[in-house]
Motif scaffolding. Structure first.
Motif, PDB file in Angstrom:
ATOM      1  N   THR A  37       0.857  -1.176   0.000  1.00 31.02           N
ATOM      2  CA  THR A  37       0.000   0.000   0.000  1.00 31.02           C
ATOM      3  C   THR A  37       0.896   1.228   0.000  1.00 31.02           C
ATOM      4  OG1 THR A  37      -1.658  -1.206   1.297  1.00 31.02           O
ATOM      5  CG2 THR A  37      -1.870   1.197   1.200  1.00 31.02           C
ATOM      6  N   TYR A  38       0.868   1.985  -1.088  1.00 32.78           N
ATOM      7  CA  TYR A  38       1.685   3.188  -1.196  1.00 32.78           C
ATOM      8  C   TYR A  38       0.977   4.313  -0.451  1.00 32.78           C
ATOM      9  CZ  TYR A  38       4.175   0.436  -4.582  1.00 32.78           C
ATOM     10  OH  TYR A  38       4.891  -0.562  -5.182  1.00 32.78           O
ATOM     11  N   MET A  39       1.762   5.099   0.294  1.00 34.89           N
ATOM     12  CA  MET A  39       1.172   6.090   1.187  1.00 34.89           C
ATOM     13  C   MET A  39       1.966   7.398   1.168  1.00 34.89           C
ATOM     14  SD  MET A  39       0.255   3.552   4.383  1.00 34.89           S
ATOM     15  CE  MET A  39      -0.935   4.656   5.145  1.00 34.89           C
ATOM     16  N   ASN A  40       1.333   8.444   1.689  1.00 34.20           N
ATOM     17  CA  ASN A  40       1.962   9.742   1.912  1.00 34.20           C
ATOM     18  C   ASN A  40       1.901  10.050   3.395  1.00 34.20           C
ATOM     19  OD1 ASN A  40       2.485  10.552  -0.849  1.00 34.20           O
ATOM     20  ND2 ASN A  40       0.270  10.652  -1.059  1.00 34.20           N
ATOM     21  N   MET A  41       2.663  11.064   3.804  1.00 33.67           N
ATOM     22  CA  MET A  41       2.626  11.477   5.202  1.00 33.67           C
ATOM     23  C   MET A  41       2.867  12.967   5.313  1.00 33.67           C
ATOM     24  SD  MET A  41       6.328  10.218   6.706  1.00 33.67           S
ATOM     25  CE  MET A  41       6.132  11.061   8.250  1.00 33.67           C
ATOM     26  N   ALA A  89      -2.638  -4.099  14.011  1.00 32.97           N
ATOM     27  CA  ALA A  89      -1.882  -2.843  14.039  1.00 32.97           C
ATOM     28  C   ALA A  89      -1.588  -2.368  12.619  1.00 32.97           C
ATOM     29  CB  ALA A  89      -0.585  -3.017  14.823  1.00 32.97           C
ATOM     30  N   LEU A  90      -1.221  -3.282  11.734  1.00 27.30           N
ATOM     31  CA  LEU A  90      -0.956  -2.934  10.336  1.00 27.30           C
ATOM     32  C   LEU A  90      -2.225  -2.425   9.667  1.00 27.30           C
ATOM     33  CD1 LEU A  90       0.817  -2.871   7.770  1.00 27.30           C
ATOM     34  CD2 LEU A  90       0.199  -5.280   7.419  1.00 27.30           C
ATOM     35  N   GLN A  91      -3.322  -3.115   9.826  1.00 25.11           N
ATOM     36  CA  GLN A  91      -4.590  -2.721   9.211  1.00 25.11           C
ATOM     37  C   GLN A  91      -5.057  -1.364   9.728  1.00 25.11           C
ATOM     38  OE1 GLN A  91      -5.573  -4.565   6.717  1.00 25.11           O
ATOM     39  NE2 GLN A  91      -7.113  -3.053   6.218  1.00 25.11           N
ATOM     40  N   ARG A  92      -4.937  -1.151  11.019  1.00 21.50           N
ATOM     41  CA  ARG A  92      -5.315   0.124  11.631  1.00 21.50           C
ATOM     42  C   ARG A  92      -4.484   1.262  11.038  1.00 21.50           C
ATOM     43  NH1 ARG A  92      -5.669  -1.952  16.290  1.00 21.50           N
ATOM     44  NH2 ARG A  92      -3.533  -1.622  16.920  1.00 21.50           N
ATOM     45  N   PHE A  93      -3.193   1.021  10.843  1.00 22.87           N
ATOM     46  CA  PHE A  93      -2.304   2.026  10.275  1.00 22.87           C
ATOM     47  C   PHE A  93      -2.725   2.381   8.844  1.00 22.87           C
ATOM     48  CE2 PHE A  93       1.461   2.950   7.668  1.00 22.87           C
ATOM     49  CZ  PHE A  93       1.865   4.136   8.265  1.00 22.87           C
ATOM     50  N   GLY A 126      -4.207   5.667   9.742  1.00 23.94           N
ATOM     51  CA  GLY A 126      -2.981   6.396   9.504  1.00 23.94           C
ATOM     52  C   GLY A 126      -2.533   7.463  10.465  1.00 23.94           C
ATOM     53  N   TRP A 127      -3.203   7.734  11.518  1.00 21.63           N
ATOM     54  CA  TRP A 127      -2.756   8.778  12.438  1.00 21.63           C
ATOM     55  C   TRP A 127      -1.723   8.248  13.406  1.00 21.63           C
ATOM     56  CZ3 TRP A 127      -3.385  13.829  12.224  1.00 21.63           C
ATOM     57  CH2 TRP A 127      -4.464  14.347  11.528  1.00 21.63           C
ATOM     58  N   ALA A 128      -0.788   9.080  13.750  1.00 19.13           N
ATOM     59  CA  ALA A 128       0.178   8.776  14.801  1.00 19.13           C
ATOM     60  C   ALA A 128       0.387  10.050  15.593  1.00 19.13           C
ATOM     61  CB  ALA A 128       1.495   8.297  14.217  1.00 19.13           C
ATOM     62  N   PHE A 129       0.524   9.929  16.881  1.00 25.13           N
ATOM     63  CA  PHE A 129       0.729  11.091  17.732  1.00 25.13           C
ATOM     64  C   PHE A 129       1.763  10.714  18.762  1.00 25.13           C
ATOM     65  CE2 PHE A 129      -0.208  13.718  21.434  1.00 25.13           C
ATOM     66  CZ  PHE A 129      -0.224  14.965  20.850  1.00 25.13           C
ATOM     67  N   GLY A 130       2.709  11.586  18.986  1.00 25.71           N
ATOM     68  CA  GLY A 130       3.715  11.235  19.976  1.00 25.71           C
ATOM     69  C   GLY A 130       4.718  12.332  20.189  1.00 25.71           C
ATOM     70  N   GLY A 131       5.655  12.059  21.043  1.00 19.02           N
ATOM     71  CA  GLY A 131       6.727  13.001  21.317  1.00 19.02           C
ATOM     72  C   GLY A 131       7.984  12.572  20.609  1.00 19.02           C
ATOM     73  N   LYS A 179       0.106  12.431  10.096  1.00 19.37           N
ATOM     74  CA  LYS A 179      -0.985  11.813   9.347  1.00 19.37           C
ATOM     75  C   LYS A 179      -0.388  11.020   8.191  1.00 19.37           C
ATOM     76  CE  LYS A 179      -5.094  10.992   7.672  1.00 19.37           C
ATOM     77  NZ  LYS A 179      -5.758   9.812   8.113  1.00 19.37           N
ATOM     78  N   PHE A 180      -0.715   9.753   8.130  1.00 19.52           N
ATOM     79  CA  PHE A 180      -0.341   8.887   7.017  1.00 19.52           C
ATOM     80  C   PHE A 180      -1.628   8.586   6.267  1.00 19.52           C
ATOM     81  CE2 PHE A 180       2.687   8.120  10.387  1.00 19.52           C
ATOM     82  CZ  PHE A 180       3.903   8.036   9.727  1.00 19.52           C
ATOM     83  N   TRP A 181      -1.591   8.592   4.935  1.00 17.13           N
ATOM     84  CA  TRP A 181      -2.772   8.277   4.174  1.00 17.13           C
ATOM     85  C   TRP A 181      -2.388   7.557   2.879  1.00 17.13           C
ATOM     86  CZ3 TRP A 181      -0.618  13.078   4.425  1.00 17.13           C
ATOM     87  CH2 TRP A 181      -0.339  13.732   3.227  1.00 17.13           C
TER      88      TRP A 181
END
Length: 187
Positions: free
Chosen positions: A93-97, A122-126, A130-135, A179-181
């Motif tokens: 699955t090709y994606m942008n971020m 976890a892979l399917q959810r991503f 596609g969202w990730a939040f962190g420090g 954001k990954f999409w």
């Protein structure tokens, strides 16, 4: 003044995301560029951390992204492209971020990110959300093979993240959202 600062922030993030896109004109050329980047990044990671190769081999899947990031005093923004690979089915699955954050820092860097998904969920959810939040706290002073970089990433939700700095000079401590999409053109 606040609206002007926000507009500059958004415009800069969009410019970074545009600059960090896969090269090539046709869909096939763009996919080939992403695959070449994926192969190069994995080779570098395996050289630095050989145990990751076995970790990926036994995982549900993995993703590799190329990212450019800029930090300006209290804001951080960046963008990139990549591919997520389902190890069970072989599907790609090709994606942008794109990412934006707040915190203290200055500089710019070009880096790659490898995510290892330990469960299919976890892979399917991503891929689907596609969202990730962190420090993130890091220091980088590197050009090609000279210099060095250290990075610390928060690892959660059955995902291990590795970051490899290619070039850049940056010192930052930020709280960011990424954001990954799915890239509709390449899939």
């Amino acid at each position: 003044m606040r609206n002007c600062s926000f507009a500059i922030f958004v415009l800069s993030a969009l410019l970074i995301a545009g600059c960090a896109s896969s090269s090539g004109k046709s869909v096939e050329q763009k996919r080939a560029a992403v695959e070449s980047m994926r192969s190069d990044v994995l080779s570098k990671l395996y050289t630095q951390k050989p145990d990751v190769q076995q970790q990926i081999a036994s995982s549900a899947g993995y993703a590799v992204f190329d990212n450019a990031n800029v930090n300006v005093i209290i804001a951080s923004f960046g963008g990139g492209y990549g591919v997520a690979v389902n190890r069970q089915t072989g599907a790609k699955t090709y994606m942008n971020m794109a990412e934006a954050g707040i915190g203290f820092g200055i500089g710019a860097k070009d880096f790659s990110v490898v995510m290892v998904f330990h469960t299919s969920a976890a892979l399917q959810r991503f891929i689907e959300h596609g969202w990730a939040f962190g420090g993130n706290a890091d220091a980088a002073a590197k050009h090609k093979h000279q210099g060095g970089a250290v990075a610390a990433e928060v690892v959660v939700d059955d995902v291990t993240v590795y970051s490899l700095t290619e070039t850049g000079l940056a010192l930052q401590a930020v709280l960011k959202g990424t954001k990954f999409w799915v890239d509709d053109e390449l899939n």
